[in-house]
Design a protein around this motif. Sequence first.
Motif, short mmCIF file in Angstrom:
data_model
loop_
_atom_site.label_atom_id
_atom_site.label_comp_id
_atom_site.label_asym_id
_atom_site.label_seq_id
_atom_site.Cartn_x
_atom_site.Cartn_y
_atom_site.Cartn_z
N GLN A 96 66.83 -56.20 37.67
CA GLN A 96 67.94 -55.56 38.36
C GLN A 96 68.71 -56.34 39.37
O GLN A 96 67.95 -57.23 39.89
CB GLN A 96 67.61 -54.17 38.95
N GLU A 116 76.98 -51.44 44.41
CA GLU A 116 76.45 -51.45 42.83
C GLU A 116 77.68 -51.63 41.90
O GLU A 116 78.60 -51.13 42.17
CB GLU A 116 75.44 -50.43 42.37
N PHE A 117 77.25 -52.27 40.83
CA PHE A 117 78.41 -52.39 39.73
C PHE A 117 77.53 -52.33 38.38
O PHE A 117 76.25 -52.19 38.41
CB PHE A 117 78.79 -53.87 40.04
N GLU A 118 78.33 -52.11 37.24
CA GLU A 118 77.92 -52.04 35.96
C GLU A 118 77.32 -53.48 35.62
O GLU A 118 77.77 -54.43 36.15
CB GLU A 118 78.93 -51.41 34.97
N HIS A 119 76.60 -53.36 34.73
CA HIS A 119 75.95 -54.50 34.00
C HIS A 119 76.05 -54.74 32.60
O HIS A 119 76.31 -53.72 31.87
CB HIS A 119 74.14 -54.55 34.15
N GLN A 120 76.53 -55.95 32.20
CA GLN A 120 76.57 -56.25 31.00
C GLN A 120 75.51 -56.14 29.86
O GLN A 120 75.43 -55.96 28.90
CB GLN A 120 77.52 -57.52 30.76
N ARG A 122 70.83 -56.28 30.73
CA ARG A 122 69.66 -56.28 31.53
C ARG A 122 68.50 -56.25 30.49
O ARG A 122 68.18 -55.62 29.58
CB ARG A 122 69.35 -54.69 32.09
N GLY A 129 75.93 -59.35 35.18
CA GLY A 129 76.71 -58.34 35.55
C GLY A 129 78.06 -58.04 35.01
O GLY A 129 78.37 -59.17 34.44
N ASP A 130 78.66 -56.88 34.94
CA ASP A 130 79.93 -56.79 34.09
C ASP A 130 81.02 -57.28 34.86
O ASP A 130 81.16 -56.97 36.19
CB ASP A 130 80.22 -55.36 33.67
N SER A 133 83.55 -54.98 36.67
CA SER A 133 82.88 -54.07 37.54
C SER A 133 82.55 -54.78 38.73
O SER A 133 82.84 -54.48 40.09
CB SER A 133 81.34 -53.46 36.97
N THR A 134 82.13 -55.98 38.68
CA THR A 134 81.91 -56.84 39.96
C THR A 134 83.23 -57.27 40.70
O THR A 134 83.06 -57.17 41.82
CB THR A 134 81.11 -58.13 39.62
#
Length: 230
Positions: A96, A116-120, A122, A129-130, A133-134
């Motif tokens: 994470q 926090e941001f969305e992930h492409q 994991r 990280g997306d 989103s970052t």
Amino acid sequence: MRTEALGHLAVERQRLTVLRQKQLDNFVAAAQNGNRRKLVQLFSKIRQSSDFLRTLGEIETALIPPPAGSEKPRYAVSSLFLYESFKKLTADRNEQFFFITGTELAGALVLDQWAEFEHQKRTVGGVTGDVRSTHKVLIRLEQFGHRLLAHFHSHPGNGPSSTQPSGIDENFQKRLEAAGHLAVMAIFSRDGFVRFVRLDGTPEIEIYGTGVEKHDHKKSIYRLADIYMA
């Protein structure tokens, strides 16, 4: 002259921040519509705007002299926040990753808020990280006058050796420091060890509260004494 230049930089930064947000919004809309040609064009424009913003930041840093007697950054974080971060970082078996911001008070950078941001992707061995989103998270920090103060992520495995930064971790931190960011990296193991990393020297970390023990003074490694409290 310096004050006038900084004023112009602030105006230009605001203009570019608004422009990049519009570009990001258009990028999301193009992605939803499946317009690949427009996606390519917008991605190029977003990168260009981000490069301009980064250059403005570097110029601004060069124009502002460091305060008299200032040294390397000093970070402060509560033991409770470290425990809560550990809980979020190890909620499942995959790695994470999230950003940290906070207040800047009396010369200390206080790590006390997740960004926090969305992930492409994991997986057990890595997290990505997306990009959109970052970018949105960083733009929001700029809009509220906050800075990126840290980035926390988890590693698989136990013990202090499992918190050793990977080549990818070091490259990301190197880019941040080269751009003038004050952000410190923190890597958490699965059994409660935390390593704080700055490539320009051992970071100065102040822990408020109890439940966190210093494991290695030279390497800035700490241990959460009772991870079952997380």
